[in-house]
Design an enzyme around this catalytic site. Structure first.
Site, PDB file in Angstrom:
ATOM      1  N   SER A 260      24.568   9.470 -31.164  1.00 45.12           N
ATOM      2  CA  SER A 260      25.948   9.502 -30.706  1.00 45.12           C
ATOM      3  C   SER A 260      26.907   9.817 -31.860  1.00 45.12           C
ATOM      4  O   SER A 260      26.701  10.804 -32.550  1.00 45.12           O
ATOM      5  CB  SER A 260      26.269   8.164 -30.051  1.00 45.12           C
ATOM      6  OG  SER A 260      27.274   8.345 -29.128  1.00 45.12           O
ATOM      7  N   LYS A 264      26.514  12.799 -34.934  1.00 47.92           N
ATOM      8  CA  LYS A 264      27.450  13.761 -35.539  1.00 47.92           C
ATOM      9  C   LYS A 264      27.306  13.623 -37.055  1.00 47.92           C
ATOM     10  O   LYS A 264      27.323  14.599 -37.809  1.00 47.92           O
ATOM     11  CB  LYS A 264      28.892  13.464 -35.106  1.00 47.92           C
ATOM     12  CG  LYS A 264      29.090  13.272 -33.579  1.00 47.92           C
ATOM     13  CD  LYS A 264      30.553  13.022 -33.205  1.00 47.92           C
ATOM     14  CE  LYS A 264      30.813  12.186 -31.958  1.00 47.92           C
ATOM     15  NZ  LYS A 264      30.412  12.660 -30.676  1.00 47.92           N
ATOM     16  N   TRP A 351      28.869  13.155 -20.431  1.00 53.85           N
ATOM     17  CA  TRP A 351      30.003  13.093 -21.375  1.00 53.85           C
ATOM     18  C   TRP A 351      29.680  13.869 -22.663  1.00 53.85           C
ATOM     19  O   TRP A 351      30.546  14.478 -23.273  1.00 53.85           O
ATOM     20  CB  TRP A 351      30.274  11.610 -21.669  1.00 53.85           C
ATOM     21  CG  TRP A 351      31.382  11.274 -22.604  1.00 53.85           C
ATOM     22  CD1 TRP A 351      31.278  10.611 -23.789  1.00 53.85           C
ATOM     23  CD2 TRP A 351      32.794  11.517 -22.435  1.00 53.85           C
ATOM     24  NE1 TRP A 351      32.499  10.432 -24.373  1.00 53.85           N
ATOM     25  CE2 TRP A 351      33.458  10.986 -23.565  1.00 53.85           C
ATOM     26  CE3 TRP A 351      33.562  12.149 -21.456  1.00 53.85           C
ATOM     27  CZ2 TRP A 351      34.840  11.047 -23.735  1.00 53.85           C
ATOM     28  CZ3 TRP A 351      34.940  12.221 -21.627  1.00 53.85           C
ATOM     29  CH2 TRP A 351      35.558  11.676 -22.739  1.00 53.85           C
ATOM     30  N   HIS A 401      22.888   7.492 -21.954  1.00 52.09           N
ATOM     31  CA  HIS A 401      23.248   7.573 -23.368  1.00 52.09           C
ATOM     32  C   HIS A 401      22.621   6.391 -24.123  1.00 52.09           C
ATOM     33  O   HIS A 401      23.061   5.251 -23.952  1.00 52.09           O
ATOM     34  CB  HIS A 401      24.780   7.493 -23.418  1.00 52.09           C
ATOM     35  CG  HIS A 401      25.367   7.742 -24.761  1.00 52.09           C
ATOM     36  ND1 HIS A 401      25.338   8.973 -25.359  1.00 52.09           N
ATOM     37  CD2 HIS A 401      26.010   6.916 -25.622  1.00 52.09           C
ATOM     38  CE1 HIS A 401      25.961   8.902 -26.526  1.00 52.09           C
ATOM     39  NE2 HIS A 401      26.370   7.660 -26.711  1.00 52.09           N
TER      40      HIS A 401
HETATM   41  C1  GCU Z   1      32.267   7.688 -27.298  1.00 54.04           C
HETATM   42  C2  GCU Z   1      32.734   9.000 -27.886  1.00 54.04           C
HETATM   43  C3  GCU Z   1      31.560   9.903 -28.252  1.00 54.04           C
HETATM   44  C4  GCU Z   1      30.580   9.156 -29.121  1.00 54.04           C
HETATM   45  C5  GCU Z   1      30.195   7.858 -28.444  1.00 54.04           C
HETATM   46  C6  GCU Z   1      29.299   6.947 -29.266  1.00 54.04           C
HETATM   47  O1  GCU Z   1      31.686   7.886 -26.046  1.00 54.04           O
HETATM   48  O2  GCU Z   1      33.578   9.603 -26.949  1.00 54.04           O
HETATM   49  O3  GCU Z   1      32.018  11.055 -28.943  1.00 54.04           O
HETATM   50  O4  GCU Z   1      29.463   9.955 -29.399  1.00 54.04           O
HETATM   51  O5  GCU Z   1      31.342   7.090 -28.175  1.00 54.04           O
HETATM   52  O6  GCU Z   1      29.270   7.021 -30.479  1.00 54.04           O
HETATM   53  O7  GCU Z   1      28.655   6.096 -28.643  1.00 54.04           O
END
Ligand code: GCU
Length: 421
Positions: A260, A264, A351, A401
């Site tokens: 998540s 990144k 998402w 997720h």
């Molecule tokens: C949120 C955010 C995402 C990210 C995620 C996470 O949903 O919008 O960009 O990847 O949190 O880190 O769990």
């Protein structure tokens, strides 16, 4: 007064939603993709690895550094490593556990973080997965000897975390996300760090690593300078500095892993620091593997509004203007070439735009081709649970997720094959 708060929060959320529009989940509403050709420089085709490395790659890197994640504004004065704990009978006698404190010094200020490691017992120079965790090293295992971080943490009712303080109550709450025993049994080491020790994940860049680099009275990075993602990536590189000194580890085989927001981070870390042998992005979504120009699920405007501290301020120029981006996230993936790269998605994680994550690997493939490395051969997404294990790996699994044992089984099998090549 208290009763007013939920209403105010709702109004705030509604305001953001109105400003950014509802997220799109309809494939027929996705704009036609016009992606920059990664292998063109100054109007000419890039046809050799040398041309890529010397000309096109630096140009692309500069875009991501100056306009998206933000530049690290200097170098440290010094760094030190201190092994504070170890035990060669960890994990029922199968592993060596080490806890090492890394201290960073700059401008008479310092910051420390702790790396927790498990290494296969009696093995030397092992390959290793290195990744951040969300709630402290003590959450990834039941092991009672793992030190509990004193850094700020987000409150979480389910994990019994309150007062922004980590306690014994949250030990082992995240074991399902880390198949540590499987890594050890497959000959891999595992290293993790609590990301809040590098920079607490809140919209405040006066704490954490940023403040070590500020000039007098500075409270915020310059527009082209690092947000939190770049700061966390910097922290992974400092952990790699330590791993390079540890003979139990093969520092040429360190794979950056992240889920998540931390996916990144693993991508940006591997793009920025070519000492990383490879990278794994698990459900990294917007600002990670997913193509921004598809505007599917989370968008650039949404992410910069909900998490203003993650990217450089320069990136906010692209809020609701994805079409103006000179390059999309396939360019980020290509910066990792020719090293192994794995992107994974989850079916119910719309998402994060699974299709956008997949297409990004496909559009990064020409750069891998240049190095005679196998990427993703078709723009048709594979079925659920039909992983592709080339130099670029990809899978989509069922479910939400998360990081699951299925994901780790893929990463381990793929990494083993890549490393033995
Ligand atoms: C949120 C955010 C995402 C990210 C995620 C996470 O949903 O919008 O960009 O990847 O949190 O880190 O769990």
């Amino acid at each position: 007064m208290n009763k007013l708060l939920p209403a105010l929060t709702l109004a705030f959320v509604a305001q953001i939603t109105l400003a950014q529009g509802q997220p799109n989940y309809d494939e027929s509403e996705v704009p036609e993709l016009e992606l920059t050709d990664l292998l063109t420089f100054n109007g000419k085709k890039v046809s050799t690895p040398k041309d890529w490395n010397e000309n096109r790659r630096p140009e692309l890197y500069r875009f991501f550094e100056q306009h998206e994640y933000g530049q690290v504004p200097g170098v440290l004065d010094s760094i030190s490593f201190n092994r504070v704990e170890s035990d060669d009978k960890a994990l029922n006698g199968t592993a060596l556990r080490k806890q090492v404190v890394v201290s960073l010094f700059k401008n008479d200020k310092s910051l420390s973080f702790t790396i927790l490691m498990y290494l296969p017992k009696n093995a030397s120079a092992v390959p290793i997965f290195l990744g951040y965790n969300f709630y402290g090293n003590h959450t990834v295992t039941e092991d009672p000897n793992v030190i509990i971080s004193k850094a700020w943490a987000r409150n979480n009712k389910a994990f019994d975390i309150s007062d922004n303080t980590l306690t014994e109550n949250s030990r082992g709450v995240r074991t399902s996300r880390w198949s540590i025993q499987k890594m050890i049994d497959s000959g891999f080491g595992f290293a993790t760090i609590y990301y809040g020790e590098i920079d607490p994940d809140k919209n405040d860049l006066t704490d954490g690593i940023h403040q070590l680099f500020y000039q007098q009275d500075q409270q915020h990075p310059k527009p082209n300078e690092w947000g939190s993602i770049s700061a966390w990536a910097f922290g992974l590189s400092r952990a790699l500095d330590y791993l390079e000194t540890d003979k139990d580890i093969d520092a040429s085989k360190v794979i950056a892993f992240g889920h998540s927001r931390l996916g990144k981070v693993s991508l940006w870390a591997a793009a920025s620091d070519q000492r990383f042998a490879g990278a794994i992005s698990n459900d990294s979504g917007c600002g990670g593997a997913a193509l921004s120009k598809r505007k599917f699920g989370e968008t650039v405007g949404r992410i910069n509004t909900s998490f203003p501290h993650w990217f450089s301020d320069n990136f906010k120029k692209y809020n609701n203007k994805e079409e103006d981006l000179p390059v999309d996230q396939h360019g980020l993936l290509a910066l990792i070439a020719p090293r192994p790269l794995y992107v994974a998605s989850a079916e119910d994680d719309q998402w994060a735009d699974p299709k956008g994550e997949f297409l990004s690997t496909y559009y990064a493939t020409p750069v891998y081709d240049l190095f005679d490395k196998k990427g993703i051969p078709s723009d048709k997404m594979p079925e659920i649970h039909r992983p592709i294990h080339h130099t670029i790996g990809y899978h989509i699994r069922s479910g939400k997720h998360d990081v699951t044992d299925y994901d780790w089984s893929q990463y381990i099998a793929w990494a083993k094959a890549q490393i033995e090549k």
